[in-house]
Design an enzyme around this catalytic site. Structure first.
Site, mmCIF file in Angstrom:
data_model
loop_
_atom_site.group_PDB
_atom_site.id
_atom_site.type_symbol
_atom_site.label_atom_id
_atom_site.label_comp_id
_atom_site.label_asym_id
_atom_site.label_seq_id
_atom_site.Cartn_x
_atom_site.Cartn_y
_atom_site.Cartn_z
ATOM 1 N N HIS A 144 121.239 8.242 1.599
ATOM 2 C CA HIS A 144 121.260 9.746 1.008
ATOM 3 C C HIS A 144 121.930 9.738 -0.213
ATOM 4 C CE1 HIS A 144 121.449 13.971 0.616
ATOM 5 N NE2 HIS A 144 122.790 13.882 0.377
ATOM 6 N N GLY A 157 82.040 -21.583 -13.109
ATOM 7 C CA GLY A 157 81.859 -22.423 -11.987
ATOM 8 C C GLY A 157 80.552 -21.930 -11.325
HETATM 9 C C1 LIG Z 1 91.542 -0.046 -14.858
HETATM 10 C C2 LIG Z 1 91.969 -0.760 -13.389
HETATM 11 C C3 LIG Z 1 92.930 -0.483 -12.738
HETATM 12 C C4 LIG Z 1 93.512 -1.257 -11.658
HETATM 13 N N1 LIG Z 1 94.461 -0.797 -10.842
HETATM 14 C C5 LIG Z 1 94.666 -1.383 -9.594
HETATM 15 C C6 LIG Z 1 96.031 -1.071 -9.083
HETATM 16 O O1 LIG Z 1 96.929 -0.534 -9.353
HETATM 17 N N2 LIG Z 1 96.298 -1.796 -7.868
HETATM 18 C C7 LIG Z 1 95.263 -2.753 -7.417
HETATM 19 O O2 LIG Z 1 95.688 -3.203 -6.177
HETATM 20 N N3 LIG Z 1 93.911 -2.746 -7.797
HETATM 21 C C8 LIG Z 1 93.950 -2.269 -8.879
HETATM 22 N N4 LIG Z 1 92.504 -2.608 -9.665
HETATM 23 C C9 LIG Z 1 91.593 -3.468 -8.885
HETATM 24 C C10 LIG Z 1 92.025 -4.924 -9.053
HETATM 25 O O3 LIG Z 1 92.189 -5.138 -10.455
HETATM 26 C C11 LIG Z 1 91.130 -5.575 -8.301
HETATM 27 O O4 LIG Z 1 91.080 -5.517 -6.829
HETATM 28 C C12 LIG Z 1 91.624 -7.338 -8.579
HETATM 29 O O5 LIG Z 1 91.576 -7.675 -9.608
HETATM 30 C C13 LIG Z 1 90.694 -8.074 -7.628
HETATM 31 O O6 LIG Z 1 91.038 -9.609 -7.473
HETATM 32 P P1 LIG Z 1 90.102 -10.555 -7.592
HETATM 33 O O7 LIG Z 1 91.022 -11.797 -7.720
HETATM 34 O O8 LIG Z 1 89.349 -10.435 -6.287
HETATM 35 O O9 LIG Z 1 89.279 -10.348 -8.759
HETATM 36 P P2 LIG Z 1 89.253 -10.422 -10.232
HETATM 37 O O10 LIG Z 1 90.762 -10.071 -10.520
HETATM 38 O O11 LIG Z 1 88.084 -9.586 -11.006
HETATM 39 O O12 LIG Z 1 89.234 -11.813 -10.589
HETATM 40 C C14 LIG Z 1 88.230 -12.719 -10.588
HETATM 41 C C15 LIG Z 1 87.956 -13.580 -11.717
HETATM 42 O O13 LIG Z 1 87.106 -14.657 -11.387
HETATM 43 C C16 LIG Z 1 86.472 -15.198 -12.700
HETATM 44 N N5 LIG Z 1 85.028 -15.477 -12.560
HETATM 45 C C17 LIG Z 1 83.904 -14.789 -11.910
HETATM 46 N N6 LIG Z 1 83.114 -15.609 -11.861
HETATM 47 C C18 LIG Z 1 83.332 -16.857 -12.376
HETATM 48 C C19 LIG Z 1 82.597 -18.035 -12.366
HETATM 49 N N7 LIG Z 1 81.397 -18.296 -12.039
HETATM 50 N N8 LIG Z 1 83.534 -19.148 -12.765
HETATM 51 C C20 LIG Z 1 84.479 -18.920 -13.322
HETATM 52 N N9 LIG Z 1 85.209 -17.700 -12.973
HETATM 53 C C21 LIG Z 1 84.652 -16.785 -12.616
HETATM 54 C C22 LIG Z 1 86.601 -14.048 -13.508
HETATM 55 O O14 LIG Z 1 86.702 -14.249 -15.150
HETATM 56 C C23 LIG Z 1 88.133 -13.331 -13.043
HETATM 57 O O15 LIG Z 1 88.979 -13.656 -13.942
HETATM 58 C C24 LIG Z 1 92.511 -1.763 -10.843
HETATM 59 C C25 LIG Z 1 91.253 -2.233 -11.609
HETATM 60 C C26 LIG Z 1 91.071 -1.743 -12.684
HETATM 61 C C27 LIG Z 1 89.795 -2.036 -13.426
#
Ligand SMILES: Cc1cc2nc3c(=O)[nH]c(=O)nc-3n(C[C@H](O)[C@H](O)[C@H](O)COP(=O)(O)OP(=O)(O)OC[C@H]3O[C@@H](n4cnc5c(N)ncnc54)[C@H](O)[C@@H]3O)c2cc1C
Length: 483
Positions: A455, A122
């Site tokens: 408890h 997008g």
């Molecule tokens: C190894 C690891 C472990 C983690 N563990 C935890 C945890 O235990 N607890 C926790 O709270 N957080 C954890 N996190 C962090 C968490 O994954 C992120 O904070 C969370 O996924 C953010 O959500 P989001 O929806 O903002 O982004 P994302 O999950 O990154 O999703 C963004 C989405 O947008 C899509 N996208 C991007 N640009 C475009 C575009 N231009 N067009 C179409 N699609 C697009 C991507 O493909 C993706 O699917 C972890 C992260 C990692 C890497």
């Protein structure tokens, strides 16, 4: 004339998919643009969290925890299990199955709620027009009254340690090793580095963590961070602080390939060699190819989309949520922002309480906190009181053979209001919600003291820590903490 929606969400991670589902529940005609392709090259929902983040890391932490338990703790319970072994491909396959089920579950929820999934990339054009480029086929445009940007974040790559996807990997690569590396290097002692380092340490890797900062877990309360450092050391994790990576390169051939690492610390130039190296030095907001120049959206100096407290961007009707905006990069923070934005679009009042965002590190023991740390209170000159309770004095902890760690509560010295709850102990990820509720409801430590806890439970330690704030814990000698 392009297809018209009430809301288009770009990004189907936790922030975006929750926002879309809430929009649809509120009667808004909603579409999500999502470009993720899984290991099987098929389109997936769920973003980083479900595909390569929270869920797969927790699946491997759980599996490796069972192995570690069987190896180190079963004998304390009088259980012997003979020769133990790990089938890494089977463990990874179980993790992949969990991911597949959960990402498929989001697809089902979209169908059930009538959210349309536009597969592909997008791009935000001017006037809330969004160009969608599918994985195959021609680009097309859609339009919405409201656009929600939820494009998440990506791992930071260091120029001195470029990823090769096999020997030098990011967090995603570290979820897919095909065997246990004998010697594993981790660059970065943050949440992700510690969790992934723990997975492979439990399975038998000798783990060295190289961290540039001089202090360990600077974002956590100092008491808890010190305790954590002690516990990890006891487990055999070698954590080098004040150690700045200068180079990492893959050397050797075939099975003898190694990652040669150079770093500097207070003693000078150091070298080390590892079978695998995980680089976990942070994540950056992902906005690659997201805007045309005339989309008018402002970003801050670190690349985060600029938003106000209610996630409005500089363009009316365009919101941004989750990892792509300021605040902690946590799934639950993004989810709450997603729901808030949906409700604002529907004309309701909504807000997120950024003062009560829980943080969790899923190591053993788990580490979790919410609210202010003691060092923050000191720095801002707040008159506070503190109470701690060691898990060694917890009956349930003793029964479970898990007495590591402690719980600490900080409260305003005058009003008694709870300002911070910090824990390092078994199940801290579950117990921290008690602290979140205390902050959310503006509870005093007296409220916690007057609450009846079942408890025997680990949660009783929260009760005792609240009592300790006023120097009256039952199961330890009273030692009110002085500033
Ligand atoms: C190894 C690891 C472990 C983690 N563990 C935890 C945890 O235990 N607890 C926790 O709270 N957080 C954890 N996190 C962090 C968490 O994954 C992120 O904070 C969370 O996924 C953010 O959500 P989001 O929806 O903002 O982004 P994302 O999950 O990154 O999703 C963004 C989405 O947008 C899509 N996208 C991007 N640009 C475009 C575009 N231009 N067009 C179409 N699609 C697009 C991507 O493909 C993706 O699917 C972890 C992260 C990692 C890497």
């Amino acid at each position: 004339m392009s297809e018209q929606y009430d809301v288009i969400v770009i990004g189907g991670g936790p922030a975006g998919y929750e926002s879309a589902i809430r929009c649809a529940q509120l009667g808004l005609n909603t579409a999500v643009v999502e470009q993720w392709l899984g290991k099987d090259e098929k389109p997936k929902l769920g973003g980083t969290c479900l595909n390569v983040g929270c869920i797969p890391s927790k699946a491997l932490l759980e599996s490796s925890h069972h192995y570690d338990d069987a190896q180190r703790h079963f004998k304390d319970h009088g259980i012997s299990v003979g020769d133990l072994s790990v089938d890494v491909p089977a463990m990874i396959a179980r993790k992949d199955k969990v991911v597949k089920e959960l990402t498929g579950g989001i697809e089902q929820l979209f169908k059930a709620n009538g959210v349309e999934w536009l597969q592909g990339h997008g791009k935000v054009l001017a006037d809330k027009e969004v160009e969608v480029t599918p994985h195959k086929g021609k680009a097309y445009s859609v339009h919405a009254d409201n656009v929600v940007i939820a494009t998440g974040s990506s791992p930071v790559e260091l120029s001195v340690a470029p990823f090769d996807g096999e020997y030098i990997v990011d967090s995603t690569g570290a979820l897919d090793f095909d065997s246990v590396p004998e010697k594993l290097g981790v660059i970065g002692a943050g949440v992700i580095g510690l969790e992934l380092g723990s997975v492979w340490r439990r399975l038998g890797s000798e783990v060295t963590v190289i961290e540039a900062m001089d202090s360990f877990l600077a974002m956590a309360d100092e008491t808890i961070a010190k305790d954590a450092q002690r516990q990890f050391k006891k487990q055999g994790m070698d954590i080098q602080l004040g150690a700045r990576l200068t180079k990492a390169e893959v050397k050797g051939r075939g099975k003898k390939k190694q990652v040669e690492v150079s770093y500097t610390d207070s003693k000078g130039e150091q070298t080390a060699s590892f079978d695998r190296l995980i680089v976990a030095v942070g994540r950056y907001p992902f906005t690659d190819g997201l805007f045309t120049s005339n989309a008018d959206l402002e970003k801050d100096e670190r690349g985060f989309v600029l938003v106000d407290d209610q996630c409005r961007t500089s363009v009316p009707g365009v919101y941004a949520i989750g990892d792509v905006v300021r605040g902690p990069m946590l799934a639950h923070k993004g989810m709450e922002e997603g729901v808030m934005v949906a409700e604002l679009i529907a004309g309701e009042y909504a807000q997120v309480n950024y003062e009560a965002v829980p943080s969790v590190i899923y190591t053993d023991p788990e580490i979790a906190w919410v609210g202010k740390t003691e060092q923050e209170l000191k720095a801002s000159g707040v008159d506070y009181k503190a109470g701690t309770f060691p898990m060694a004095a917890s009956g349930r902890g003793k029964a479970a053979n898990n007495t590591a760690g402690q719980i600490k509560i900080l409260a305003d010295a005058k009003t008694d209001r709870v300002l911070g709850v910090h824990m390092i102990c078994q199940s801290a990820s579950e117990m921290i919600t008690q602290g979140v509720l205390a902050l959310e409801f503006g509870a005093s430590t007296e409220d916690l003291q007057l609450t009846m806890f079942a408890h025997p439970t680990l949660s009783e330690a929260v009760h005792e820590a609240a009592l300790a704030v006023d120097g009256k814990p039952i199961h330890i000698a009273p030692r009110p903490k002085r500033k």
